[in-house]
Design a protein around this motif. Structure first.
Motif, PDB file in Angstrom:
ATOM      1  N   SER A  60      -7.349   3.533  -6.908  1.00 30.99           N
ATOM      2  CA  SER A  60      -8.548   4.374  -6.831  1.00 30.99           C
ATOM      3  C   SER A  60      -9.003   4.810  -8.215  1.00 30.99           C
ATOM      4  O   SER A  60     -10.200   4.832  -8.525  1.00 30.99           O
ATOM      5  CB  SER A  60      -8.273   5.598  -5.961  1.00 30.99           C
ATOM      6  OG  SER A  60      -7.944   5.224  -4.637  1.00 30.99           O
ATOM      7  N   ILE A  64      -2.129   3.178  -4.113  1.00 30.95           N
ATOM      8  CA  ILE A  64      -3.485   3.566  -3.719  1.00 30.95           C
ATOM      9  C   ILE A  64      -4.108   4.486  -4.772  1.00 30.95           C
ATOM     10  O   ILE A  64      -5.283   4.346  -5.124  1.00 30.95           O
ATOM     11  CB  ILE A  64      -3.463   4.255  -2.346  1.00 30.95           C
ATOM     12  CG1 ILE A  64      -3.055   3.230  -1.262  1.00 30.95           C
ATOM     13  CG2 ILE A  64      -4.813   4.870  -2.023  1.00 30.95           C
ATOM     14  CD1 ILE A  64      -2.881   3.836   0.101  1.00 30.95           C
ATOM     15  N   ARG A 104      -5.168  -3.559  -5.352  1.00 26.02           N
ATOM     16  CA  ARG A 104      -4.339  -2.513  -4.757  1.00 26.02           C
ATOM     17  C   ARG A 104      -5.002  -1.777  -3.598  1.00 26.02           C
ATOM     18  O   ARG A 104      -4.340  -0.992  -2.922  1.00 26.02           O
ATOM     19  CB  ARG A 104      -3.945  -1.500  -5.839  1.00 26.02           C
ATOM     20  CG  ARG A 104      -3.050  -2.107  -6.908  1.00 26.02           C
ATOM     21  CD  ARG A 104      -2.951  -1.235  -8.151  1.00 26.02           C
ATOM     22  NE  ARG A 104      -1.948  -1.771  -9.067  1.00 26.02           N
ATOM     23  CZ  ARG A 104      -2.156  -2.770  -9.900  1.00 26.02           C
ATOM     24  NH1 ARG A 104      -3.344  -3.364  -9.940  1.00 26.02           N
ATOM     25  NH2 ARG A 104      -1.196  -3.212 -10.690  1.00 26.02           N
ATOM     26  N   LEU A 105      -6.292  -2.020  -3.378  1.00 19.48           N
ATOM     27  CA  LEU A 105      -7.021  -1.310  -2.330  1.00 19.48           C
ATOM     28  C   LEU A 105      -7.685  -2.298  -1.377  1.00 19.48           C
ATOM     29  O   LEU A 105      -8.065  -3.404  -1.787  1.00 19.48           O
ATOM     30  CB  LEU A 105      -8.109  -0.426  -2.945  1.00 19.48           C
ATOM     31  CG  LEU A 105      -7.676   0.727  -3.843  1.00 19.48           C
ATOM     32  CD1 LEU A 105      -8.913   1.432  -4.387  1.00 19.48           C
ATOM     33  CD2 LEU A 105      -6.794   1.697  -3.094  1.00 19.48           C
ATOM     34  N   ARG A 109     -12.389   0.279   1.017  1.00 17.99           N
ATOM     35  CA  ARG A 109     -12.158   1.481   0.219  1.00 17.99           C
ATOM     36  C   ARG A 109     -12.756   1.308  -1.182  1.00 17.99           C
ATOM     37  O   ARG A 109     -13.399   2.213  -1.725  1.00 17.99           O
ATOM     38  CB  ARG A 109     -10.661   1.785   0.111  1.00 17.99           C
ATOM     39  CG  ARG A 109     -10.356   3.083  -0.652  1.00 17.99           C
ATOM     40  CD  ARG A 109      -8.856   3.223  -0.855  1.00 17.99           C
ATOM     41  NE  ARG A 109      -8.160   3.450   0.399  1.00 17.99           N
ATOM     42  CZ  ARG A 109      -7.854   4.657   0.869  1.00 17.99           C
ATOM     43  NH1 ARG A 109      -8.209   5.734   0.198  1.00 17.99           N
ATOM     44  NH2 ARG A 109      -7.204   4.783   2.000  1.00 17.99           N
ATOM     45  N   GLN A 141       0.829  -1.207   0.000  1.00 17.14           N
ATOM     46  CA  GLN A 141       0.000   0.000   0.000  1.00 17.14           C
ATOM     47  C   GLN A 141       0.866   1.262   0.000  1.00 17.14           C
ATOM     48  O   GLN A 141       1.013   1.938   1.015  1.00 17.14           O
ATOM     49  CB  GLN A 141      -0.923  -0.005   1.218  1.00 17.14           C
ATOM     50  CG  GLN A 141      -1.927  -1.137   1.224  1.00 17.14           C
ATOM     51  CD  GLN A 141      -2.968  -0.955   0.130  1.00 17.14           C
ATOM     52  OE1 GLN A 141      -3.701   0.012   0.119  1.00 17.14           O
ATOM     53  NE2 GLN A 141      -3.031  -1.900  -0.785  1.00 17.14           N
TER      54      GLN A 141
END
Length: 303
Positions: A13, A9, A238-239, A243, A4
């Motif tokens: 996103s 992030i 990746r999240l 989230r 992370q």
């Protein structure tokens, strides 16, 4: 899961936002595909068939392992219910009630996920989850009962089709939990979409489609299904799932805004208040999840 870092992030996103944007256009493009009289079942069939081909080619190019034999019955069930029934019910909801109404009602999925998780997996429902579900349920009820203006058309059948689509969408989290954790995602989607298309095939009223209808179908298959899922898969690598789920709550907002901009659909003030409660319930649920676990992210599939 990927380390992370801020760059990770940010990339994750952006990927989730791209997926949500693609899904948010699903209702508008479905209306484009049906605007020249194409039946919902015809549009649903071609969307599933084309997307199944795309995922099959993707799985072959990436040399994904074949779907495990023990998981094939579940993949068949997901194809029948989570593709054939979901696509058909959602398109019927759009045809009878409009894009804005059907998009919000499909977001009743968290209710069905909680109920199914309790019944089939004996999952405990926390106080926070109960509050989140209550908000969502009240919001869905308000949206269903609120009279809209513009192209929003309330009817018992429109609400019923919308809620059915939410229940079928929930299967991607219930049935898909095992499938996506044990198999390559492209293989699961290729199976599910292929089975869904085969299920619809005997009932499809084949007819010549206009150029705009074919354009809408192609957009649904390529952008709202194939590209959206790939972007979401990149994001959830990746999240944390909380989230990702929080960002995903923008989907019905984008759908309602797109419906207003393109088709002039708008919910009444009461309907908008109900939509806000639905989104608030999902946000509360995601916030609770982030406290309990940031471990392995879920990989729900696109519509």
């Amino acid at each position: 899961m990927t380390t992370q870092t801020p760059a990770t992030i940010r990339y994750g996103s952006i990927a989730i936002l791209l997926a949500v944007l693609c899904w948010g256009l699903l209702g508008v493009m479905s209306r484009v595909a049906m605007s020249d009289g194409a039946p919902p079942l015809t549009v649903a069939f071609w969307r599933a068939a084309i997307a199944a081909l795309l995922f099959t080619v993707h799985a072959a190019i990436t040399r994904a392992e074949p779907l495990q034999r023990a998981d094939r019955p579940a993949a068949v069930f997901l194809g029948v219910a989570g593709v054939a029934v979901l696509y058909y019910s959602y398109l019927n909801a759009i045809e009878q009630g409009g894009v804005a109404l059907s998009s919000i009602l499909m977001y009743s999925a968290p209710i069905w996920v909680a109920i199914g998780g309790r019944i089939f997996f004996h999952e405990r429902v926390s106080a926070r989850a109960t509050a989140a579900l209550s908000l969502t349920l009240v919001g869905v009820a308000i949206v269903a009962l609120a009279s809209g203006t513009g192209e929003v058309r309330w009817s018992p059948s429109a609400v019923g089709w919308g809620l059915l689509s939410g229940a079928m969408y929930a299967l991607y989290f219930l049935v898909g939990r095992r499938l996506f954790s044990r198999n390559a995602s492209a293989r699961v989607m290729a199976w599910a979409l292929g089975v869904g298309a085969a299920t619809m095939l005997p009932f499809v009223p084949f007819q010549s489609l206009s150029r705009s209808a074919w354009g809408g179908v192609a957009f649904l298959a390529l952008v709202c299904t194939y590209a959206a899922y790939l972007a979401y898969a990149e994001g959830v690598k990746r999240l944390p799932s909380a989230r990702a789920a929080t960002i995903a709550t923008l989907e019905p907002v984008i759908a309602v805004v797109a419906a207003y901009v393109v088709w002039g659909e708008r919910l009444s003030p009461l309907g908008l208040a109900g939509a806000a409660l639905v989104i608030a319930g999902v946000l509360l649920s995601a916030a609770g999840e982030s406290r309990t676990s940031a471990a392995s992210p879920r990989q729900p599939a696109s519509l």
